[in-house]
Motif scaffolding. Structure first.
Motif, PDB file in Angstrom:
ATOM      1  N   ASP A   1       0.868  -1.170   0.000  1.00 23.81           N
ATOM      2  CA  ASP A   1       0.000   0.000   0.000  1.00 23.81           C
ATOM      3  C   ASP A   1       0.916   1.235   0.000  1.00 23.81           C
ATOM      4  O   ASP A   1       1.535   1.536   1.028  1.00 23.81           O
ATOM      5  CB  ASP A   1      -0.888  -0.022   1.230  1.00 23.81           C
TER       6      ASP A   1
ATOM      7  N   SER B   1      -0.053   7.748  -0.229  1.00 22.47           N
ATOM      8  CA  SER B   1      -1.139   8.345  -0.990  1.00 22.47           C
ATOM      9  C   SER B   1      -0.611   9.419  -1.945  1.00 22.47           C
ATOM     10  O   SER B   1       0.163  10.299  -1.537  1.00 22.47           O
ATOM     11  CB  SER B   1      -2.156   8.956  -0.020  1.00 22.47           C
TER      12      SER B   1
ATOM     13  N   SER C   1      -3.216   2.456  -6.769  1.00 24.66           N
ATOM     14  CA  SER C   1      -2.816   2.441  -5.361  1.00 24.66           C
ATOM     15  C   SER C   1      -2.199   1.098  -4.988  1.00 24.66           C
ATOM     16  O   SER C   1      -1.063   0.833  -5.338  1.00 24.66           O
ATOM     17  CB  SER C   1      -4.005   2.784  -4.475  1.00 24.66           C
TER      18      SER C   1
ATOM     19  N   SER D   1       7.593   3.451  -3.102  1.00 26.64           N
ATOM     20  CA  SER D   1       6.818   4.334  -3.958  1.00 26.64           C
ATOM     21  C   SER D   1       7.522   5.677  -4.071  1.00 26.64           C
ATOM     22  O   SER D   1       8.367   6.018  -3.232  1.00 26.64           O
ATOM     23  CB  SER D   1       5.391   4.510  -3.434  1.00 26.64           C
TER      24      SER D   1
END
Lengths: 113, 117
Positions: free
Chosen positions: B24, B27, B73, B94
């Motif tokens: 994950d 964001s 995502s 990420s």
């Protein structure tokens, strides 16, 4: 092919001395070179990076130098402390596409008090 | 979220079983990367995503490995018919690679330690 060579594989210094780790890369188009520190059992963390429009960058006790002609870059740590003990990885962006990094094999730095 | 989250943190599986590893990302980070770190070794590139597409899958070791990303995502790395040589720490990272100027500074997750017995 994609390749980043890192030397030495292990480095032991006395507290207060300097440490230097060197890397060479194969992709002449690379323009971004980060360094990561990985403590035992933890995730790699970015400590400093350099882009090809500069030859040197400093952040307190750490500095990185870049020689684009020779395709090599180095990490310099001055006044080493025991908490600097970790594995350090250099990396180079491959083909300047999408941020794919090719990593060196790592240098295990040991700082003896 | 505040950081890159990976699950499970540890996975022990029997040889021949399939496993799924989840990542994950932070964001807003459009780029997501999977790497593998064998004991005492460097970081081996597996695959990266820009949004939901994977422009570079060149690091996947065999066709037993696959990955997908949905909704720009969460990403899942799947290893089918696991072998003992698959044992390693699988790291996800990420970045804001598509920002301008590009920020390629990876934020790594804590990894999934996979042990195939």
């Amino acid at each position: 092919g994609e390749n980043v060579e890192q030397h030495p594989s292990t480095l032991s210094v006395q507290e207060g001395d300097s440490a230097v780790i060197k890397c060479t890369y194969s992709d002449s188009a690379s323009n971004y070179f980060p360094w990561y520190k990985q403590e035992l059992g933890k995730r790699p963390q970015l400590i400093i990076d350099i882009r090809s429009n500069v030859g040197e960058k400093k952040d307190q006790r750490i500095a990185v130098t870049l020689n684009k002609t020779a395709k090599h870059f180095s990490l310099h740590i001055t006044e080493t402390q025991p908490e600097d003990s970790a594995v350090y990885f250099c990396a180079a962006i491959w083909n300047n596409q999408g941020g794919k990094l090719i990593f060196g094999q790592g240098t295990e730095l040991s700082v003896k008090p | 979220g505040a950081g890159v989250s990976q699950s499970p943190s540890n996975k022990v599986t029997e040889k021949g079983k399939d496993v799924e590893l989840r990542c994950d990302p932070i964001s807003g980070h459009t780029a997501l990367y999977w790497y593998r770190q064998s004991l005492g070794q460097g970081l081996e590139f597996l695959i990266y995503f820009q949004g939901n597409s994977a422009p570079d899958k060149s690091g996947l070791p065999s066709d037993r490995f696959s990955a997908e990303r949905t909704g720009g995502s969460v990403s899942t790395l799947t290893i089918q018919r696991t072998q003992q040589e698959d044992s390693a720490v699988y790291l996800c990272a990420s970045s804001l690679a598509t920002a301008w100027p590009p920020d390629y500074g990876y934020t790594f997750g804590s990894g999934t330690r996979l042990t195939v017995v």
